[in-house]
Design an enzyme around this catalytic site. Structure first.
Site, mmCIF file in Angstrom:
data_model
loop_
_atom_site.group_PDB
_atom_site.id
_atom_site.type_symbol
_atom_site.label_atom_id
_atom_site.label_comp_id
_atom_site.label_asym_id
_atom_site.label_seq_id
_atom_site.Cartn_x
_atom_site.Cartn_y
_atom_site.Cartn_z
ATOM 1 N N ASP A 1 -1.471 -0.845 5.965
ATOM 2 C CA ASP A 1 -1.675 -0.239 7.280
ATOM 3 C C ASP A 1 -3.120 -0.284 7.746
ATOM 4 O O ASP A 1 -3.406 0.166 8.856
ATOM 5 C CB ASP A 1 -1.223 1.226 7.248
ATOM 6 C CG ASP A 1 -2.104 2.071 6.318
ATOM 7 O OD1 ASP A 1 -2.203 1.712 5.120
ATOM 8 O OD2 ASP A 1 -2.693 3.056 6.780
ATOM 9 N N ASP B 1 0.869 -1.173 0.000
ATOM 10 C CA ASP B 1 0.000 0.000 0.000
ATOM 11 C C ASP B 1 0.912 1.230 0.000
ATOM 12 O O ASP B 1 2.113 1.125 0.270
ATOM 13 C CB ASP B 1 -0.885 -0.044 1.243
ATOM 14 C CG ASP B 1 -1.715 1.219 1.412
ATOM 15 O OD1 ASP B 1 -2.419 1.586 0.462
ATOM 16 O OD2 ASP B 1 -1.637 1.843 2.487
ATOM 17 N N ASP C 1 -0.239 5.157 0.928
ATOM 18 C CA ASP C 1 -0.534 6.112 2.000
ATOM 19 C C ASP C 1 -0.669 5.400 3.341
ATOM 20 O O ASP C 1 -1.477 4.476 3.491
ATOM 21 C CB ASP C 1 -1.839 6.857 1.698
ATOM 22 C CG ASP C 1 -1.790 7.608 0.384
ATOM 23 O OD1 ASP C 1 -1.054 8.592 0.305
ATOM 24 O OD2 ASP C 1 -2.477 7.184 -0.567
#
Length: 221
Positions: free
Chosen positions: A177, A14, A16
């Site tokens: 995240d 991922d 961001d």
């Protein structure tokens, strides 16, 4: 190398909240877009809890906060259009790599594994940000939230990446995240690894039960 990497041939990241902290630039664009529309800006603290589902959902949450309820579709479209303009003006002025990212990507790339990026951010913003933080050369494929018909938490982007490089999902790892990264990884048959420092709507990512959690991506290698 981390035990989850044993036998892997592809690692999907991922963006961001995993590789970069982009909230300062996202928040500035949200604030500017709402100001353009005569609405109060929410500020960085609130925007941090809204990031992770793509720019349209981000602006939907910002508008709902400003208006006290769900926005009408036309108003959302206008606000999203303003956000894209504002974010495009400075997508990486204050975006920075998290500690440990470079330390992880370099050895992983040297190991011969395919590294791919799977984010819900619009595709047009990916390359400028990766170049600005100096990690664009690591990724063999970059998929944004508008690259395919469906985005995370749907497994389609991950399955697309695995098929593109002819790697069985069981030999792939998803690193993210948020619960959306973990859900997409599990649905695709990938191994899943999470970092606790990113954007997960105020919830601990451990609640999504990834296969492992590391405090820093440097722990991967």
């Amino acid at each position: 190398m981390h035990p989850l990497l044993d036998g892997t041939r592809l690692v999907a990241f991922d963006l961001d909240g995993t590789l970069v902290d982009s909230v300062p630039d996202l928040a500035a664009a949200v604030d500017a877009a709402l100001d353009d529309l005569g609405l109060p800006p929410p500020g960085e603290v609130r925007v941090r809890d809204w990031v992770g589902n793509g720019s349209r959902v981000l602006m939907e949450r910002a508008l709902a906060d400003a208006l006290g309820g769900a926005p009408e579709p036309a108003r959302l479209e206008a606000a999203h259009a303003r956000f894209l303009v504002r974010y495009g003006e400075a997508p990486c002025a204050r975006t920075r790599l998290y500690p440990g990212v470079s330390e992880a990507l370099e050895p992983l790339a040297r190991s011969g594994r395919r590294l791919v990026l799977v984010t819900n951010k619009p595709e047009a913003f990916i390359a400028p940000i990766l170049r600005a933080v100096g990690i664009d050369h690591y990724f063999a494929l970059c998929l944004g939230g508008d690259s395919l018909p469906r985005r995370k938490p749907d497994p389609l982007p991950l399955l697309h990446a695995a098929e593109r490089f002819d790697v069985a999902p069981s030999r792939c790892l998803m690193v993210g995240d948020s619960r959306h990264d973990v859900a997409a990884g599990k649905a695709a048959g990938f191994r899943t690894l999470a970092v606790p420092y990113g954007y997960n709507h105020g919830e601990p990512v451990a609640a999504s039960r990834p296969d492992a959690i590391v405090e820093s991506l440097a722990e991967l290698v």
